[in-house]
Design a protein around this motif. Structure first.
Motif, short mmCIF file in Angstrom:
data_model
loop_
_atom_site.label_atom_id
_atom_site.label_comp_id
_atom_site.label_asym_id
_atom_site.label_seq_id
_atom_site.Cartn_x
_atom_site.Cartn_y
_atom_site.Cartn_z
N THR A 1 0.81 -1.22 0.00
CA THR A 1 0.00 0.00 0.00
C THR A 1 0.85 1.27 0.00
N TYR A 2 1.91 1.28 0.81
CA TYR A 2 2.62 2.54 1.06
C TYR A 2 4.07 2.62 0.56
N LEU A 3 4.73 1.48 0.37
CA LEU A 3 6.18 1.51 0.19
C LEU A 3 6.65 0.88 -1.13
N PHE A 4 7.89 1.19 -1.46
CA PHE A 4 8.60 0.48 -2.53
C PHE A 4 10.08 0.48 -2.18
N ARG A 5 10.85 -0.37 -2.85
CA ARG A 5 12.30 -0.41 -2.62
C ARG A 5 12.98 0.55 -3.58
N ASP A 6 13.83 1.42 -3.04
CA ASP A 6 14.56 2.38 -3.87
C ASP A 6 15.79 1.72 -4.48
N ASP A 7 16.62 2.52 -5.15
CA ASP A 7 17.80 2.00 -5.83
C ASP A 7 18.81 1.34 -4.89
N GLU A 8 18.80 1.76 -3.62
CA GLU A 8 19.71 1.15 -2.64
C GLU A 8 19.09 -0.06 -1.96
N GLY A 9 17.85 -0.39 -2.31
CA GLY A 9 17.17 -1.53 -1.71
C GLY A 9 16.45 -1.21 -0.41
N ASP A 10 16.34 0.09 -0.08
CA ASP A 10 15.64 0.50 1.14
C ASP A 10 14.16 0.70 0.85
N TYR A 11 13.33 0.42 1.86
CA TYR A 11 11.91 0.73 1.74
C TYR A 11 11.70 2.21 1.99
N VAL A 12 11.01 2.86 1.05
CA VAL A 12 10.65 4.27 1.16
C VAL A 12 9.20 4.44 0.70
N LEU A 13 8.64 5.60 0.96
CA LEU A 13 7.25 5.87 0.57
C LEU A 13 7.09 5.90 -0.95
N LYS A 14 5.94 5.43 -1.40
CA LYS A 14 5.63 5.45 -2.83
C LYS A 14 5.39 6.87 -3.33
N SER A 15 4.91 7.74 -2.45
CA SER A 15 4.52 9.08 -2.89
C SER A 15 4.82 10.12 -1.83
N SER A 16 4.81 11.36 -2.27
CA SER A 16 4.89 12.47 -1.33
C SER A 16 3.80 13.46 -1.71
N PRO A 17 3.27 14.18 -0.79
CA PRO A 17 3.66 14.20 0.63
C PRO A 17 3.36 12.87 1.31
N CYS A 18 3.92 12.73 2.49
CA CYS A 18 3.72 11.53 3.28
C CYS A 18 2.21 11.29 3.47
N PRO A 19 1.76 10.05 3.26
CA PRO A 19 0.33 9.78 3.43
C PRO A 19 -0.16 9.91 4.87
N PHE A 20 0.77 10.02 5.81
CA PHE A 20 0.40 10.13 7.22
C PHE A 20 0.43 11.58 7.73
N LEU A 21 0.68 12.51 6.82
CA LEU A 21 0.73 13.93 7.16
C LEU A 21 -0.68 14.51 7.14
N ASN A 22 -1.08 15.08 8.26
CA ASN A 22 -2.39 15.73 8.35
C ASN A 22 -2.32 17.14 7.74
N THR A 23 -3.47 17.73 7.45
CA THR A 23 -3.50 19.06 6.83
C THR A 23 -2.91 20.14 7.72
N ASP A 24 -2.88 19.91 9.04
CA ASP A 24 -2.29 20.90 9.96
C ASP A 24 -0.81 20.62 10.24
N ASN A 25 -0.19 19.80 9.40
CA ASN A 25 1.23 19.44 9.48
C ASN A 25 1.57 18.53 10.66
N THR A 26 0.57 18.02 11.34
CA THR A 26 0.84 17.00 12.36
C THR A 26 0.89 15.65 11.68
N CYS A 27 1.37 14.67 12.42
CA CYS A 27 1.54 13.32 11.88
C CYS A 27 0.48 12.39 12.45
#
Length: 162
Positions: free
Chosen positions: A85-111
């Motif tokens: 749902t949220y992640l993919f492996r980057d060129d270094e093989g690390d899991y990172v978010l598929k998209s930005s902004p972070c899907p867990f970021l609220n509209t008031d900039n809280t997490c």
């Protein structure tokens, strides 16, 4: 915090910050760590991350397995479903978010998952940690993302001119 102005000014400052980074490389590791820790503390007395959240809007943390497991549990998902749902492996093989902004970021900039956020988010912008020598390149890149890191480099640059 005007992010557009910050993006323009941080790019304009970048070549100067590269020179500052080279000067920082010549400082003894323990001294450098103490310099960064002090500068970090001073900047975060003045800067409120909730007025900015540029890191959450533009970059992805690296998700280690314990982060993935913890967040999958929060969302009552299987680990594999969380990854799909949220992640993919980057060129270094690390899991990172598929998209930005972070899907867990609220509209008031809280997490939305603040208490369970990834380790990389907890430690960002990494300017108050040990072994700053080992992450000077990353810290230089963070001058383009985090106003506090940009200000730290500006202050160090002024010190070196004295």
């Amino acid at each position: 915090m005007n992010i557009e102005n910050f993006n323009i000014s941080s790019k304009a400052d970048f070549s100067s910050h590269k020179k500052t980074k080279e000067k920082l490389r010549k400082i003894k590791p323990k001294t450098l760590d103490m310099m960064f820790e002090k500068a970090h503390d001073e900047q975060f007395k003045q800067i409120d991350c909730l007025t900015c959240a540029n890191c959450c809007k533009t970059t992805s943390p690296i998700f280690i397995q314990t982060d993935i497991d913890r967040l999958a549990k929060v969302f009552r998902m299987k680990t594999s479903a969380f990854i799909d749902t949220y992640l993919f492996r980057d060129d270094e093989g690390d899991y990172v978010l598929k998209s930005s902004p972070c899907p867990f970021l609220n509209t008031d900039n809280t997490c939305f998952v603040y208490e369970e956020r990834p380790k990389a988010c907890r430690e960002y912008p990494h300017t108050n940690r040990k072994n700053m020598h080992g992450i000077l390149n990353l810290t230089l890149q963070n001058t383009l993302v985090c106003p506090a890191v940009n200000e730290i480099f500006k202050d160090f640059s002024k010190e070196f001119r004295k």
